[in-house]
Design an enzyme around this catalytic site. Structure first.
Site, short mmCIF file in Angstrom:
data_model
loop_
_atom_site.label_atom_id
_atom_site.label_comp_id
_atom_site.label_asym_id
_atom_site.label_seq_id
_atom_site.Cartn_x
_atom_site.Cartn_y
_atom_site.Cartn_z
N ASP A 135 61.94 25.14 78.30
CA ASP A 135 62.46 26.34 78.94
C ASP A 135 63.85 26.00 79.49
O ASP A 135 64.83 26.00 78.74
CB ASP A 135 61.50 26.80 80.03
CG ASP A 135 61.80 28.21 80.54
OD1 ASP A 135 62.99 28.59 80.57
OD2 ASP A 135 60.87 28.94 80.91
N ARG A 205 44.93 28.58 77.36
CA ARG A 205 45.08 27.27 76.73
C ARG A 205 44.23 27.12 75.48
O ARG A 205 44.59 26.42 74.54
CB ARG A 205 44.71 26.15 77.71
CG ARG A 205 45.69 25.91 78.84
CD ARG A 205 45.40 24.57 79.51
NE ARG A 205 46.03 24.45 80.82
CZ ARG A 205 47.28 24.09 81.02
NH1 ARG A 205 48.06 23.81 79.99
NH2 ARG A 205 47.77 23.99 82.25
#
Length: 223
Positions: A135, A205
């Site tokens: 990111d 997840r």
């Protein structure tokens, strides 16, 4: 679609001919399916081929996996590398935290990165940092510096996903431009991405594909 280079993912995700149904309990928290399972697996195979070719002369390769997000990706990636044969490596793991319970802000200059102690025997080794998502780049910048300080022979970075940041602060833009990513699976929109090991407040997840989540449902709990 070619799988020997980074794949750019549009805002609405990649479409295939198969259906990847969402668990009913998560469906109202998702904007769209971003990368289907079959595309992920083909790209992981392509990354394994790139890494195998680039690291074939290494006699002491360590896949240093950044937890928690990269554990699924790293497991699949390692199996694909092994199938190609002739390249020995071992796994090691490090847990880091950059955002904690907060979300990124528009004009960030730096983020404190906490990390567990590095493995003790990295000196002289070739290290491949395996990350799920890049990111702003704070985590991997700090981790790469720590690994280099440990006296490794070389360090490379493999990231499954790299975000196309929208209007990053000058500090973040500089950080990203100075961070070399050696192997990248997908270039993705600047959205909250989860699945395939990556989470949103520990949700998603377990999904075998990636999605973009409805950020407003998670941003309020993270602030």
């Amino acid at each position: 679609m070619r799988f020997d280079r980074t794949i750019t993912v549009p805002e609405g995700g990649l479409a295939t001919g198969r259906d990847d149904p969402l668990p009913t309990s998560l469906a109202d928290r998702v904007d769209c399916l971003l990368i289907p399972e079959e595309v992920l697996q083909e790209r992981v195979s392509g990354l394994a081929q790139q890494i195998h070719a680039a690291c074939k002369e290494s006699s002491e390769l360590i896949l240093l996996v950044v937890l928690k997000g990269a554990f699924v990706f790293a497991a699949d990636l390692g199996r694909e590398i092994s199938r190609l044969g002739g390249l020995e490596f071992r796994y090691d793991f490090i847990r880091t935290s950059t955002y904690g319970n907060t979300i990124k802000q528009p004009d960030e200059k730096v983020r404190e990165v906490s990390m567990a102690r590095l493995p003790a025997d990295l000196a002289g080794k070739d290290v491949l940092l395996v990350e799920d998502l890049i990111d702003q780049g704070f985590t991997l910048t700090a981790l790469k510096q720590r690994v280099l300080a440990a006296g490794v022979r070389s360090v490379r970075i493999c990231a499954l996903l790299s975000k196309r940041l929208e209007q990053p602060s000058p500090a973040v833009a500089r950080n990203r431009s100075e961070l070399t990513l050696d192997f990248v699976g997908f270039d993705v929109p600047d959205r909250w991405v989860a699945g395939y090991g990556t989470d949103a407040s520990e949700d998603f997840r377990m999904l075998p594909y990636t999605v973009t989540v409805r950020e407003q449902l998670y941003a309020s709990s993270a602030e």
